[in-house]
Each structure stands twice: as C-alpha cells, then as structure tokens.
Design a protein around this motif. Structure first.
Motif, PDB file in Angstrom:
ATOM      1  N   THR A   1       0.828  -1.207   0.000  1.00 38.05           N
ATOM      2  CA  THR A   1       0.000   0.000   0.000  1.00 38.05           C
ATOM      3  C   THR A   1       0.863   1.258   0.000  1.00 38.05           C
ATOM      4  N   LEU A   2       1.862   1.291   0.867  1.00 32.97           N
ATOM      5  CA  LEU A   2       2.716   2.472   0.977  1.00 32.97           C
ATOM      6  C   LEU A   2       3.534   2.710  -0.289  1.00 32.97           C
TER       7      LEU A   2
ATOM      8  N   ARG B   1      -3.943  10.950 -11.515  1.00 28.92           N
ATOM      9  CA  ARG B   1      -3.848  12.384 -11.803  1.00 28.92           C
ATOM     10  C   ARG B   1      -3.534  12.672 -13.267  1.00 28.92           C
ATOM     11  N   THR B   2      -2.706  11.821 -13.888  1.00 27.82           N
ATOM     12  CA  THR B   2      -2.299  12.065 -15.269  1.00 27.82           C
ATOM     13  C   THR B   2      -3.197  11.374 -16.281  1.00 27.82           C
ATOM     14  N   GLY B   3      -4.130  10.542 -15.808  1.00 30.77           N
ATOM     15  CA  GLY B   3      -5.034   9.850 -16.722  1.00 30.77           C
ATOM     16  C   GLY B   3      -4.379   8.735 -17.508  1.00 30.77           C
ATOM     17  N   LEU B   4      -3.284   8.186 -16.975  1.00 29.72           N
ATOM     18  CA  LEU B   4      -2.617   7.079 -17.661  1.00 29.72           C
ATOM     19  C   LEU B   4      -3.507   5.838 -17.653  1.00 29.72           C
ATOM     20  N   PRO B   5      -3.358   4.968 -18.641  1.00 28.31           N
ATOM     21  CA  PRO B   5      -4.166   3.732 -18.654  1.00 28.31           C
ATOM     22  C   PRO B   5      -3.693   2.766 -17.568  1.00 28.31           C
ATOM     23  N   GLY B   6      -4.554   1.799 -17.273  1.00 32.97           N
ATOM     24  CA  GLY B   6      -4.190   0.756 -16.326  1.00 32.97           C
ATOM     25  C   GLY B   6      -4.353   1.145 -14.871  1.00 32.97           C
ATOM     26  N   TRP B   7      -5.244   2.126 -14.587  1.00 35.26           N
ATOM     27  CA  TRP B   7      -5.430   2.556 -13.200  1.00 35.26           C
ATOM     28  C   TRP B   7      -5.994   1.436 -12.318  1.00 35.26           C
ATOM     29  N   GLN B   8      -6.620   0.419 -12.942  1.00 35.78           N
ATOM     30  CA  GLN B   8      -7.242  -0.653 -12.161  1.00 35.78           C
ATOM     31  C   GLN B   8      -6.241  -1.680 -11.637  1.00 35.78           C
ATOM     32  N   LEU B   9      -5.017  -1.732 -12.214  1.00 33.88           N
ATOM     33  CA  LEU B   9      -4.090  -2.829 -11.910  1.00 33.88           C
ATOM     34  C   LEU B   9      -3.686  -2.862 -10.439  1.00 33.88           C
ATOM     35  N   LEU B  10      -3.128  -1.769  -9.926  1.00 33.32           N
ATOM     36  CA  LEU B  10      -2.667  -1.755  -8.534  1.00 33.32           C
ATOM     37  C   LEU B  10      -3.823  -1.948  -7.547  1.00 33.32           C
ATOM     38  N   PRO B  11      -4.978  -1.267  -7.732  1.00 36.75           N
ATOM     39  CA  PRO B  11      -6.103  -1.539  -6.824  1.00 36.75           C
ATOM     40  C   PRO B  11      -6.555  -2.998  -6.851  1.00 36.75           C
ATOM     41  N   SER B  12      -6.540  -3.614  -8.042  1.00 38.82           N
ATOM     42  CA  SER B  12      -6.954  -5.016  -8.132  1.00 38.82           C
ATOM     43  C   SER B  12      -6.040  -5.909  -7.290  1.00 38.82           C
ATOM     44  N   ILE B  13      -4.722  -5.683  -7.391  1.00 35.18           N
ATOM     45  CA  ILE B  13      -3.773  -6.465  -6.586  1.00 35.18           C
ATOM     46  C   ILE B  13      -3.993  -6.192  -5.102  1.00 35.18           C
TER      47      ILE B  13
ATOM     48  N   PHE C   1      -6.718  -5.237  -3.515  1.00 32.44           N
ATOM     49  CA  PHE C   1      -7.933  -5.863  -2.988  1.00 32.44           C
ATOM     50  C   PHE C   1      -7.831  -7.391  -2.966  1.00 32.44           C
ATOM     51  N   LYS C   2      -7.083  -7.971  -3.878  1.00 32.12           N
ATOM     52  CA  LYS C   2      -6.847  -9.419  -3.818  1.00 32.12           C
ATOM     53  C   LYS C   2      -6.050  -9.776  -2.561  1.00 32.12           C
ATOM     54  N   LEU C   3      -5.052  -8.956  -2.241  1.00 34.83           N
ATOM     55  CA  LEU C   3      -4.271  -9.191  -1.020  1.00 34.83           C
ATOM     56  C   LEU C   3      -5.138  -9.029   0.223  1.00 34.83           C
ATOM     57  N   LEU C   4      -5.996  -8.008   0.220  1.00 37.35           N
ATOM     58  CA  LEU C   4      -6.906  -7.816   1.352  1.00 37.35           C
ATOM     59  C   LEU C   4      -7.874  -8.985   1.488  1.00 37.35           C
ATOM     60  N   ALA C   5      -8.405  -9.451   0.360  1.00 40.44           N
ATOM     61  CA  ALA C   5      -9.338 -10.587   0.396  1.00 40.44           C
ATOM     62  C   ALA C   5      -8.656 -11.813   0.997  1.00 40.44           C
TER      63      ALA C   5
ATOM     64  N   VAL D   1     -15.884  -7.345  -4.314  1.00 42.10           N
ATOM     65  CA  VAL D   1     -16.152  -6.927  -5.696  1.00 42.10           C
ATOM     66  C   VAL D   1     -14.872  -6.459  -6.379  1.00 42.10           C
ATOM     67  N   ALA D   2     -14.129  -5.571  -5.713  1.00 45.57           N
ATOM     68  CA  ALA D   2     -12.946  -4.973  -6.341  1.00 45.57           C
ATOM     69  C   ALA D   2     -11.826  -5.980  -6.564  1.00 45.57           C
ATOM     70  N   SER D   3     -11.854  -7.103  -5.849  1.00 45.56           N
ATOM     71  CA  SER D   3     -10.837  -8.137  -6.072  1.00 45.56           C
ATOM     72  C   SER D   3     -11.109  -8.942  -7.335  1.00 45.56           C
TER      73      SER D   3
END
Length: 260
Positions: free
Chosen positions: A16-17, A28-40, A42-46, A80-82
């Motif tokens: 996370t850090l 902030r920059t609108g780069l593609p792939g914003w879902q990748l890090l959150p997906s990982i 939330f999988k770790l949290l799950a 859901v997010a995982s």
C-alpha cells in the motif's frame, strides 16, 4: 488471526505504501491501467480476511455500465474490487476517513452527501462522466447495508446517472454463503454484516475472528439505460432479490448460469 495480521503487516501494508504514490500519478495524469494496482491490493486484502470470492451469472457488461447491488458491509467492496474493475459510489464521510479516504480517491470513488438532496445532481453528473469514460461504476442501490437475508427497495435517483446513449444497468447480488465451509446461520451473519450502531473495530474484530468466508457475486442480465429509471430500479431490485434468495438457499440461479 495472528497469521493474518502478520501477512497484513509484511505484505499488504508495504504494498500500500509503495503503491499509493504510483497510483496517485496514474490517476492524476489519466494514464491507462489505473485498475491494476487496486486489483492487486484488494486481492491481497481478500486473502488477509479469508474471503473466497466466486463469480456467477452473466459477465460484466461491455461498454458503459452502471452496476446496482445490494449491500451487506464494507467487505462487499473488497470482494467486488478483487474480481471486477469498478469504481464505487460512497457516502461523503468516507472521503474524510484517515487513509481509507485516500485509498477511495485513488480508486476513482464518487462521493455523495446523502444529507443534501441538492448533491444528487452533482453526484449523478460525476457518475455519468465516469461511466462515459468506460469506467464501470457500482452503486449500492439500497442506500444502506443489511444482514444479507433480504433486499431493501432500490433508490432510483442515482440509477438515472447512466448515460442514455448505449449504457446499461446491470444488477449484482452479493451473497455470503458459508463460513469455514458451512452454511451461515442468521447469528453468524453478524460476523460479516455491518448493521445498526456496530463500530468499525467491533465489525473488524468479528471478521478477523471468523474462518474462511465464501462470497458469491452474481450478475444479472443488463437492462438498457433508456428505460425509465424507476422501472429500472424495480426490475433490478427484483433480479437481485431472486438471485440472493437462490444463493442463500443454495439453489440454482434463476436464469444467470452457474458459479465459475
């Protein structure tokens, strides 16, 4: 519980850090792939919380989509997010929570002030813009959380946020079906659900103290956004209720396929 806390401290917290500054730049920059890090994340949290998540029914609809779901507790977001790349609609209080608010913003959460009726229009416009950009948005359409045995009436105001041009509204039933491999009793649902005046520490303690939790995410057939929003709300609520009842009884889903 001790092993889960160790995993959180040694794996989830460092990830996370390290990931937050990277995610901040991506969003902030609108780069593609914003879902990748959150997906990982939330999988770790799950994994930390012993959530075993399965998908059922139809896949997430292609193109612009607003997902409308029942709500049981904050575990729903992790489950859901995982599995699926969605942004959430959350109450404005969440934005002010330490760390949680930052994480929510990095996940492109749309915040709504439910105490101000005038905020509905702004929220709907933000949701519509997000959906039009190709980001699926999930709305907990009951406006509150429940114990997971029934579905409250879906509120229609924000369901109208889905763009009328080619967008769809897709029902989602979230069902917690087992703990430690055994069907949940009504009393055991309090180990998962966030209800009444339950505090976050009490809820987290109950979740960490329970065994592996099976949760099924069942997607229903998409509904065209061109239909009247009140009719959509009623149809989506009926679909979610039927799927939730089937999952709680371990019956086949009404029309939506089998668990994958």
């Amino acid at each position: 519980m001790a092993l889960r806390l160790v995993f959180f401290g040694l794996v989830v917290l460092p990830f996370t850090l390290l990931g937050l500054p990277i995610q901040f730049v991506i969003v902030r920059t609108g780069l593609p792939g914003w879902q990748l890090l959150p997906s990982i994340f939330f999988k770790l949290l799950a994994f930390t919380l012993s959530l075993r998540v399965a998908l059922a029914g139809q896949p997430l609809a292609k193109g612009p989509v607003l997902v409308v779901a029942n709500h049981i507790g904050w575990l729903d977001i992790i489950a859901v997010a995982s599995k699926v790349p969605v942004s959430f609609v959350a109450k404005s209080d969440v934005a002010r929570w330490p760390l949680i608010g930052t994480l929510a913003r990095m996940h492109k959460t749309v915040f709504v002030d439910r105490a101000r009726r005038t905020d509905t229009r702004r929220t709907a416009a933000e949701m519509s813009a997000r959906i039009a950009q190709g980001v699926p948005v999930l709305l907990f359409a009951e406006g509150t959380s429940g114990i997971g045995t029934h579905v409250l009436p879906f509120r229609s105001a924000l369901i109208g946020a889905a763009p009328k041009d080619g967008a769809s509204i897709q029902p989602l039933a979230i069902a917690y079906t087992k703990i430690s491999g055994l069907p949940l009793s009504r009393s055991e649902r309090r180990q998962i659900a966030w209800i009444g005046d339950m505090g976050i520490t009490d809820n987290l303690g109950a979740i960490l103290g329970s065994g592996p939790k099976d949760v099924v995410l069942a997607f229903g057939a998409p509904i065209p956004a061109t239909i009247d929003r009140k009719l959509v709300a009623k149809r989506a609520q009926t679909t979610v209720r039927r799927m939730l009842n089937a999952l709680n009884r371990a019956d086949p889903l009404p029309r939506d396929g089998e668990v994958v």
